[in-house]
Design an enzyme around this catalytic site. Sequence first.
Site, mmCIF file in Angstrom:
data_model
loop_
_atom_site.group_PDB
_atom_site.id
_atom_site.type_symbol
_atom_site.label_atom_id
_atom_site.label_comp_id
_atom_site.label_asym_id
_atom_site.label_seq_id
_atom_site.Cartn_x
_atom_site.Cartn_y
_atom_site.Cartn_z
ATOM 1 N N GLY A 11 -64.063 29.304 -18.583
ATOM 2 C CA GLY A 11 -63.842 29.594 -17.165
ATOM 3 C C GLY A 11 -65.638 29.732 -16.541
ATOM 4 C CB CYS A 53 -66.169 28.027 -23.263
ATOM 5 S SG CYS A 53 -67.554 27.888 -22.608
ATOM 6 C CE1 TYR A 54 -66.114 35.067 -18.462
ATOM 7 C CE2 TYR A 54 -63.678 35.265 -19.047
ATOM 8 C CZ TYR A 54 -64.796 35.549 -18.457
ATOM 9 O OH TYR A 54 -64.851 36.813 -17.642
ATOM 10 C CG HIS A 104 -64.942 22.798 -23.208
ATOM 11 N ND1 HIS A 104 -64.261 23.784 -22.777
ATOM 12 C CD2 HIS A 104 -66.176 23.319 -22.678
ATOM 13 C CE1 HIS A 104 -64.728 24.611 -21.894
ATOM 14 N NE2 HIS A 104 -66.025 24.303 -22.089
ATOM 15 C CD GLU A 144 -60.926 22.304 -23.719
ATOM 16 O OE1 GLU A 144 -61.245 22.785 -24.716
ATOM 17 O OE2 GLU A 144 -61.511 22.842 -22.861
ATOM 18 C CG ASP A 204 -42.232 11.925 -11.540
ATOM 19 O OD1 ASP A 204 -42.374 11.321 -12.520
ATOM 20 O OD2 ASP A 204 -43.187 12.203 -10.636
ATOM 21 C CE LYS A 242 -45.817 9.608 -12.477
ATOM 22 N NZ LYS A 242 -45.416 10.495 -11.487
#
Length: 519
Positions: free
Chosen positions: A63, A90-91, A177, A179, A235, A375
Amino acid sequence: MEFDRLGENMHEVLLILDFGSQYTQLIARRVREQQVYCRIERSEMTADMIKASGAQAIILSGGPNSTFEAGAPQIDPAIFDLDIPILGVCYGLQLAARHFGGRVEPGKTREYGPMGIDFPAESALFADVEPNTQVWMSHGDHVSTVNENFEIIAQSRNGLIAGIAHRAKPVYGVQFHPEVNHTIKGETIISNFLFKIAGFTRDWTSSSYVENAIATIRKTVGDRKVLLGLSGGVDSSVLAFLMHEAIGDNCIPVFINNGLLRANETEEVKTSFEVSHIKIYQHDYSRAFLDELTGVTEPEAKRKIIGRVFVEAFEEVALAHEGIDFLAQGTLYPDVIESGAVSGHAVTIKSHHNVGGLPEKMSLKVIEPFNELFKDEVRAVGQVLNVPAKIIGRHPFPGPGLAVRCLGEINEERLNVLREADKIFVETLYETGWYDKIWQAFTVLLPLRTVGVMGDKRTYENVLAIRSVHSLDGMTADWVRIPYEILADVSSKIVNTVNGINRVVYDITSKPPGTIEWE
Ligand code: XMP
């Protein structure tokens, strides 16, 4: 309409508590890629709510705040007593460390960017990750000491704490991180948490999603009718296939020709659906749209007119079909996240036109079966449903269509010039095998004429821009380094065959600072 929570109770669930990081959505993608169902939730979620959700593990996101700031988001401390695996990022790490009596210090040594880390102690979280692996740091504050509750399992080359593991509870934290792609072994670290620590079983697959979605749609809709706005894009097309599988002809897909479509688009959509025996209803409203757009050049004004005329046209068509109770929309998970509905951290995005306004006006209930999907997951669902490859692989196309690519005045003549040029560009990409390597490619007709020479004659014609971008989700993008030979070929084909264009330029702007569309 309560159609969300499709995955709940049908799959194992991981919750991501969002503390406002720009990377939260990325954590969700990384977890889903490993076939584990996850949802982003507000950081205020209480331990009781988490328990009731049946979640099997939690990730606390990063964050922008410092844990020292007044009003910085906190966490229900009882969450740490749930005894389900928790990974703080992290946070999230700093919250966990402070909760158990560790110290967090304001950043004197700010770490931002790539950093090597080592592992002073063995841990399941870093199984199969070599020492001095590169991770991505982005923090000011850091955990300076932990007490006997925690073991330090990773340390940055700057000597700062980069990872901790609770000695008695399944609570882990990382300062970096995992990710983001710059963390070389990020995928392994997340997978270690999911499978070695939290014991997930990869039960989130496209086929299991399709099975559950069909059951839920049948339960929600019963034998009532559903109207579906079909744009021909990925979609809404995949949604039409899913709805048809679930309720057959009680789903009525309506395709409105707004006169702003690409070359042969109406025919292509028709053919794709004919092959699959799904009946679609095509209506030509091109005159209404083009009349209203006459003389309008301001981009937002164009978008507003198109949105309004679309609602009017759709309403007219909908009223002609009797006994409709539902409207199906292909809203995706990122739209839900970005609207701020999930985390409360709203992000401003370009105002996209949808069938907004219709449901209230016509008292239709909205169902959005894809509001849990990204997606790429919709494309995978399309494969399970045997949606033709050509539809699944289609580049995204904006609701306002060619109107936002025909800069300046919109009329039949200019639209036709644009269509012809666009067709040449896209066909060349198909022929050279580049179409499927690109997220989105198209041409833009500029309201600008330049001097040229053809044969022995002076010409004074329009400029056409070519745009082609790589992107994951349309939020950021980079222009594609298409080989010069292909660009040269496209340029000469267009200038030689499309009357009204005598110059072609290539757009080399990323997003940000540009946007993908020009208007
Ligand atoms: P921008 O231009 O905002 O586009 O960088 C990001 C992605 O969204 C598409 N786009 C739209 N899609 N309705 C849509 O359904 C719209 O009004 C709209 N405007 C832009 C764009 O094509 C790109 O993929």
